[in-house]
Design a protein around this motif. Structure first.
Motif, PDB file in Angstrom:
ATOM      1  N   CYS A 122       0.832  -1.207   0.000  1.00 28.11           N
ATOM      2  CA  CYS A 122       0.000   0.000   0.000  1.00 28.11           C
ATOM      3  C   CYS A 122       0.866   1.256   0.000  1.00 28.11           C
ATOM      4  O   CYS A 122       0.586   2.216  -0.740  1.00 28.11           O
ATOM      5  CB  CYS A 122      -0.944  -0.017   1.197  1.00 28.11           C
ATOM      6  N   PRO A 229      -5.764  -4.544  -5.025  1.00 28.72           N
ATOM      7  CA  PRO A 229      -6.387  -3.534  -4.161  1.00 28.72           C
ATOM      8  C   PRO A 229      -5.437  -2.419  -3.746  1.00 28.72           C
ATOM      9  O   PRO A 229      -5.867  -1.272  -3.558  1.00 28.72           O
ATOM     10  CB  PRO A 229      -6.832  -4.360  -2.943  1.00 28.72           C
ATOM     11  N   TRP A 248     -14.569   0.116  -2.622  1.00 30.40           N
ATOM     12  CA  TRP A 248     -14.782  -1.127  -1.876  1.00 30.40           C
ATOM     13  C   TRP A 248     -14.875  -2.339  -2.808  1.00 30.40           C
ATOM     14  O   TRP A 248     -14.545  -3.466  -2.409  1.00 30.40           O
ATOM     15  CB  TRP A 248     -16.068  -1.025  -1.046  1.00 30.40           C
ATOM     16  N   TRP A 251     -11.637  -4.114  -3.414  1.00 29.07           N
ATOM     17  CA  TRP A 251     -11.145  -4.868  -2.261  1.00 29.07           C
ATOM     18  C   TRP A 251     -12.026  -6.090  -1.995  1.00 29.07           C
ATOM     19  O   TRP A 251     -11.526  -7.184  -1.761  1.00 29.07           O
ATOM     20  CB  TRP A 251     -11.098  -3.980  -1.014  1.00 29.07           C
TER      21      TRP A 251
END
Length: 313
Positions: A122, A229, A248, A251
């Motif tokens: 991330c 994601p 969302w 993910w």
């Protein structure tokens, strides 16, 4: 050494189940320099992948080609293969929470390593997209939403429905897992094929998923499946705007695909159904009683089969 000291030190841990649990989640790995080096590799590789992949995709979309639906998957195939062939020997070449999650479910990666990997991915995605936004023409940034995961911004009536995007994200991620991960986690076949061929299969599966997603819909504002994601999160944090709409999905879809694939993979056959010596195919079974023996040469197997048939008849 006193008796009490011996009883305290020589009998082992009082709670062995606690030690097994800590080992299963990889608590010991947190204090290992190697896991931090591997996480740093994931961070750098993810940042570089996001920068390279997004730049190439935007360049393909902004080219003068009438239909870039073939150039985008081809670019994804080449770039993913190059990054995999370099990073797999170093950190496993995850560069996506999808591969980290399925590796954890399959027991290849410990929970501690997985959490550290996902955090590194991330952060690497944020760094990659931040560098890209600093150097890219603002017109291209706004036109293509920084190459992030988009399902359509406000005012795009023809954009894909959220539930359709979720179904596509789930299906394409499952396809990549079924084709790529099934081969990658098979130690015997991976060793026989070699690292380059395994990386080719994974990169080809991802390119195929991207091609399917951008051709089957063809709707304005939909950038295709994310398959990562961390990529979608990094672009949304740096660029914002319409990238937050339906984040969302990018993910929930992969996570659901990982769970379904894991439940399917544990029921896959361990040994391939290969025709072995002495077995007959379906067409030869009805003809077993009419087999002729050339040149009068009778082998032990043929003699046994012939006698067995005659006894039954």
């Amino acid at each position: 050494m006193s008796v009490q000291t011996c009883e305290r030190n020589c009998m082992g841990p009082k709670n062995p189940s606690r030690g097994k649990f800590q080992a299963s989640i990889g608590v010991h790995e947190i204090f290992s320099p190697e896991i931090w080096k591997a996480a740093l590799t994931e961070l750098v590789a993810t940042a570089s992948l996001m920068f390279t992949l997004s730049t190439t995709i935007i360049a393909c979309l902004d080219s003068h080609e009438v239909d870039p639906k073939l150039s985008v998957p081809f670019a994804v195939f080449i770039i993913v293969f190059l990054f995999l062939i370099v990073t797999v020997p170093l950190s496993g070449g995850h560069m996506s929470p999808v591969f980290t999650l399925i590796a954890t479910l399959k027991g290849v990666t410990t929970l501690s390593r997985a959490l550290l990997y996902i955090l590194a991915q991330c952060i690497g995605s944020i760094i990659g997209f931040y560098i890209l936004k600093c150097v890219m023409d603002p017109r291209l940034v706004n036109t293509y939403s920084l190459g992030g995961c988009a399902i359509g911004g406000k005012g795009l009536n023809s954009s894909i429905n959220q539930y359709e995007a979720l179904l596509l994200e789930f299906s394409c991620t499952f396809l990549v897992l079924f084709l790529g991960v099934t081969l990658a986690f098979d130690k015997k076949r991976s060793k026989n094929l070699g690292l380059p061929m395994v990386c080719l299969v994974i990169a080809g599966a991802m390119a195929l998923a991207v091609f399917m997603s951008i051709t089957v819909t063809g709707r304005a504002g939909y950038a295709g499946v994310g398959l990562n994601p961390a990529r979608c999160l990094g672009a949304a944090l740096v660029h914002g705007g319409s990238l937050w709409d339906g984040l969302w999905i990018f993910w929930a879809g992969p996570i659901l695909a990982c769970l379904i694939y894991y439940s399917v993979s544990i029921n896959l056959p361990k040994d391939s159904l290969v025709l072995m010596d002495g077995e007959n195919d379906g067409l030869k079974l009805p003809l077993g009683s009419s087999v002729t023996i050339p040149n009068g040469d009778i082998s032990k197997e043929t003699f046994y089969s012939a006698s067995h048939v005659s006894q039954n008849t």
